[in-house]
Design an enzyme around this catalytic site. Structure first.
Site, mmCIF file in Angstrom:
data_model
loop_
_atom_site.group_PDB
_atom_site.id
_atom_site.type_symbol
_atom_site.label_atom_id
_atom_site.label_comp_id
_atom_site.label_asym_id
_atom_site.label_seq_id
_atom_site.Cartn_x
_atom_site.Cartn_y
_atom_site.Cartn_z
ATOM 1 N N CYS A 181 0.717 -1.206 -0.069
ATOM 2 C CA CYS A 181 0.024 0.174 -0.125
ATOM 3 C C CYS A 181 0.637 1.417 0.351
ATOM 4 C CB CYS A 181 -0.377 -0.004 1.449
ATOM 5 S SG CYS A 181 -1.961 1.571 1.049
ATOM 6 N N CYS A 212 -0.268 4.387 2.305
ATOM 7 C CA CYS A 212 0.345 3.816 3.712
ATOM 8 C C CYS A 212 0.966 4.169 3.936
ATOM 9 C CB CYS A 212 -0.894 2.621 4.440
ATOM 10 S SG CYS A 212 -1.956 1.963 3.280
ATOM 11 N N ASP A 213 2.208 3.014 3.099
ATOM 12 C CA ASP A 213 4.026 3.843 3.972
ATOM 13 C C ASP A 213 4.989 4.212 2.892
ATOM 14 O OD1 ASP A 213 2.631 1.515 5.865
ATOM 15 O OD2 ASP A 213 2.711 -0.176 4.288
HETATM 16 C C1 LIG Z 1 0.623 -3.542 5.994
HETATM 17 C C2 LIG Z 1 -1.110 -2.603 5.858
HETATM 18 C C3 LIG Z 1 -0.532 -1.174 5.741
HETATM 19 C C4 LIG Z 1 -1.390 -0.864 6.097
HETATM 20 N N1 LIG Z 1 -1.253 0.878 6.572
HETATM 21 C C5 LIG Z 1 -2.558 1.793 6.136
HETATM 22 C C6 LIG Z 1 -2.584 3.008 7.039
HETATM 23 O O1 LIG Z 1 -1.173 3.532 7.680
HETATM 24 N N2 LIG Z 1 -2.877 3.877 6.560
HETATM 25 C C7 LIG Z 1 -4.594 2.963 6.105
HETATM 26 O O2 LIG Z 1 -5.548 3.674 6.122
HETATM 27 N N3 LIG Z 1 -5.015 2.198 5.938
HETATM 28 C C8 LIG Z 1 -4.061 1.023 5.701
HETATM 29 N N4 LIG Z 1 -3.819 0.153 5.766
HETATM 30 C C9 LIG Z 1 -5.340 -0.507 4.550
HETATM 31 C C10 LIG Z 1 -6.447 -0.574 5.925
HETATM 32 O O3 LIG Z 1 -5.954 -1.663 6.483
HETATM 33 C C11 LIG Z 1 -7.624 -1.770 5.416
HETATM 34 O O4 LIG Z 1 -7.824 -0.216 4.677
HETATM 35 C C12 LIG Z 1 -8.382 -1.447 6.193
HETATM 36 O O5 LIG Z 1 -7.727 -2.331 7.566
HETATM 37 C C13 LIG Z 1 -9.729 -2.513 5.711
HETATM 38 O O6 LIG Z 1 -10.529 -2.257 7.244
HETATM 39 P P1 LIG Z 1 -11.352 -3.376 6.872
HETATM 40 O O7 LIG Z 1 -12.504 -3.675 8.062
HETATM 41 O O8 LIG Z 1 -12.546 -3.247 5.486
HETATM 42 O O9 LIG Z 1 -11.221 -4.814 6.706
HETATM 43 P P2 LIG Z 1 -9.423 -5.818 7.262
HETATM 44 O O10 LIG Z 1 -9.034 -4.401 7.806
HETATM 45 O O11 LIG Z 1 -8.925 -6.475 5.771
HETATM 46 O O12 LIG Z 1 -10.638 -6.453 8.092
HETATM 47 C C14 LIG Z 1 -10.982 -7.698 7.970
HETATM 48 C C15 LIG Z 1 -11.715 -8.699 8.938
HETATM 49 O O13 LIG Z 1 -12.247 -9.822 8.772
HETATM 50 C C16 LIG Z 1 -12.471 -10.965 9.172
HETATM 51 N N5 LIG Z 1 -12.534 -11.874 8.101
HETATM 52 C C17 LIG Z 1 -12.108 -12.854 6.730
HETATM 53 N N6 LIG Z 1 -13.022 -13.067 7.169
HETATM 54 C C18 LIG Z 1 -13.665 -13.622 7.810
HETATM 55 C C19 LIG Z 1 -15.146 -14.615 7.940
HETATM 56 N N7 LIG Z 1 -14.995 -15.600 7.103
HETATM 57 N N8 LIG Z 1 -15.223 -15.249 10.137
HETATM 58 C C20 LIG Z 1 -15.176 -13.920 10.576
HETATM 59 N N9 LIG Z 1 -14.289 -12.901 9.733
HETATM 60 C C21 LIG Z 1 -13.546 -12.309 8.944
HETATM 61 C C22 LIG Z 1 -10.886 -10.256 9.313
HETATM 62 O O14 LIG Z 1 -10.318 -11.250 10.667
HETATM 63 C C23 LIG Z 1 -9.838 -9.282 9.717
HETATM 64 O O15 LIG Z 1 -10.491 -9.329 10.625
HETATM 65 C C24 LIG Z 1 -2.283 -0.759 5.220
HETATM 66 C C25 LIG Z 1 -2.796 -2.378 5.193
HETATM 67 C C26 LIG Z 1 -2.087 -3.434 4.651
HETATM 68 C C27 LIG Z 1 -1.910 -4.401 4.799
#
Ligand SMILES: Cc1cc2nc3c(=O)[nH]c(=O)nc-3n(C[C@H](O)[C@H](O)[C@H](O)COP(=O)(O)OP(=O)(O)OC[C@H]3O[C@@H](n4cnc5c(N)ncnc54)[C@H](O)[C@@H]3O)c2cc1C
Length: 320
Positions: A146, A149-150
């Site tokens: 990303c 992000c980084d």
């Molecule tokens: C290394 C890294 C660094 C990042 N840094 C930043 C940053 O600095 N700033 C920023 O804004 N964004 C950053 N991001 C992006 C950010 O993390 C995502 O946009 C954000 O986390 C998305 O949130 P979400 O709630 O949609 O899903 P996610 O955070 O992806 O969470 C998905 C959830 O679904 C759950 N899940 C999946 N399948 C199942 C299932 N079958 N049953 C129950 N639960 C399930 C998982 O356990 C998890 O808890 C970064 C991403 C990465 C990988």
């Protein structure tokens, strides 16, 4: 790491919950906070990666409210604590499958059935990694998926971007704001990127494009990433390239397999919104990266989680 309030057995009952939230990233916890404050007594299954993608990263500098930045795991623990304070019930379990063919909807966890009037799906999208030797040790350190992000962590450093699509071109062009040099590595000489995106990258003075290269191995020392060993897939010849940062831009995969095709998706599997945050099935809502092909940020996921909780609350009201 997190404490569960009740056991799974205690959580299971004949009762039909108002809301079950699937996934515990920023979208899930924000949906949990809003629906708990709306007295909907939400139940959350946090999944295999409790806290979501931000559990993998050390510094978050772009989530409003943290002027000094904050560690990803710390932020996610705070989000969980805040939602639990208002009554969100969280279980660190994976949902195996759901049935949304009739209401109440059914959700299976470790073989047990749970029922709810509404579902909020927040299961995110996984970045696709290369799986090259040495990658795991540098994930979230020198190697990221990303740039938004980084990227800012690599000021005046040499960076490589792996990929040949629009995302790779966009990330590379964005990274020129920080990096002294950006090299795009692509395994072929045919690029999926649109011509305009490719040309913008190719013409940039800080960007070099190296076709017919794949990463065979990441190189590092005790301080972090130092480079990559590249291989030419045509003849197997190798060369080393120096870099202290690398961005892999070969795509994302939304986590929707457990839905078994019951909700409408786009061709890549991202859930589609039909009305506000409601999916193709009335009463089933989705938020965060699992629907988002464009922004993929913690704050946008959290914002959508808020919208989904409000939409679920209003939809439930309309049913009475
Ligand atoms: C290394 C890294 C660094 C990042 N840094 C930043 C940053 O600095 N700033 C920023 O804004 N964004 C950053 N991001 C992006 C950010 O993390 C995502 O946009 C954000 O986390 C998305 O949130 P979400 O709630 O949609 O899903 P996610 O955070 O992806 O969470 C998905 C959830 O679904 C759950 N899940 C999946 N399948 C199942 C299932 N079958 N049953 C129950 N639960 C399930 C998982 O356990 C998890 O808890 C970064 C991403 C990465 C990988």
């Amino acid at each position: 790491m997190f404490k569960e309030r009740r056991t799974l057995g205690e959580a299971m009952s004949e009762e039909v919950r108002n809301v079950i939230i699937i996934g515990s990233g920023p979208a899930g916890y924000t949906a949990g906070l809003y629906s708990a404050r709306a007295m909907l007594e939400p139940l959350m299954f946090a999944g295999y990666m409790s806290g979501g993608q931000l559990m993998l990263t050390s510094d978050i500098e772009n989530f409003p409210g943290y002027p000094q930045g904050i560690g990803g795991p710390e932020m996610m623990m705070q989000l969980r604590e805040q939602a639990e304070r208002f009554g969100l019930e969280v279980h660190d379990k994976n949902v195996e499958r759901v049935d949304v063919s009739e209401r109440p909807f059914k959700v299976w966890v470790e073989g047990e059935e749970f029922r709810a009037q509404t579902l909020i799906i927040c299961t995110g999208a996984e970045a696709i990694w290369l799986g090259a030797e040495g990658e795991d040790a540098q994930k979230g350190r020198g190697i990221s998926t990303c740039a938004t992000c980084d990227g800012a962590f690599f000021r005046d450093e040499e960076i490589i971007v792996v990929g040949g699509g629009d995302s790779a071109m966009e990330e590379a062009t964005f990274l020129t704001r920080f990096a002294s040099k950006v090299t795009i590595i692509h395994r072929r000489d045919v690029f999926r990127a649109s011509k305009v995106m490719y040309d913008r990258a190719a013409e940039h003075p800080k960007i070099e494009i190296k076709p017919f290269r794949s990463v065979k191995k990441w190189l590092s020392d005790e301080k972090g990433l130092t480079g990559a060993l590249l291989e030419d897939p045509r003849d197997g010849s190798t060369e080393e390239i120096a870099c202290t940062g690398a961005f892999i831009a070969i795509g994302h995969k939304p986590i929707t397999g457990f839905l078994e095709g019951q909700l409408e998706t786009d061709d890549s599997g991202y859930l589609l919104h039909h009305e506000h945050t409601m999916t193709s099935v009335p009463g089933v809502f989705a938020a965060g990266d699992v629907v988002d092909t464009r922004y993929r940020q913690a704050i946008t996921a959290a914002g959508m989680g808020c919208s989904a909780a409000i939409d679920a609350e209003r939809w439930l009201e309309d049913q009475h």
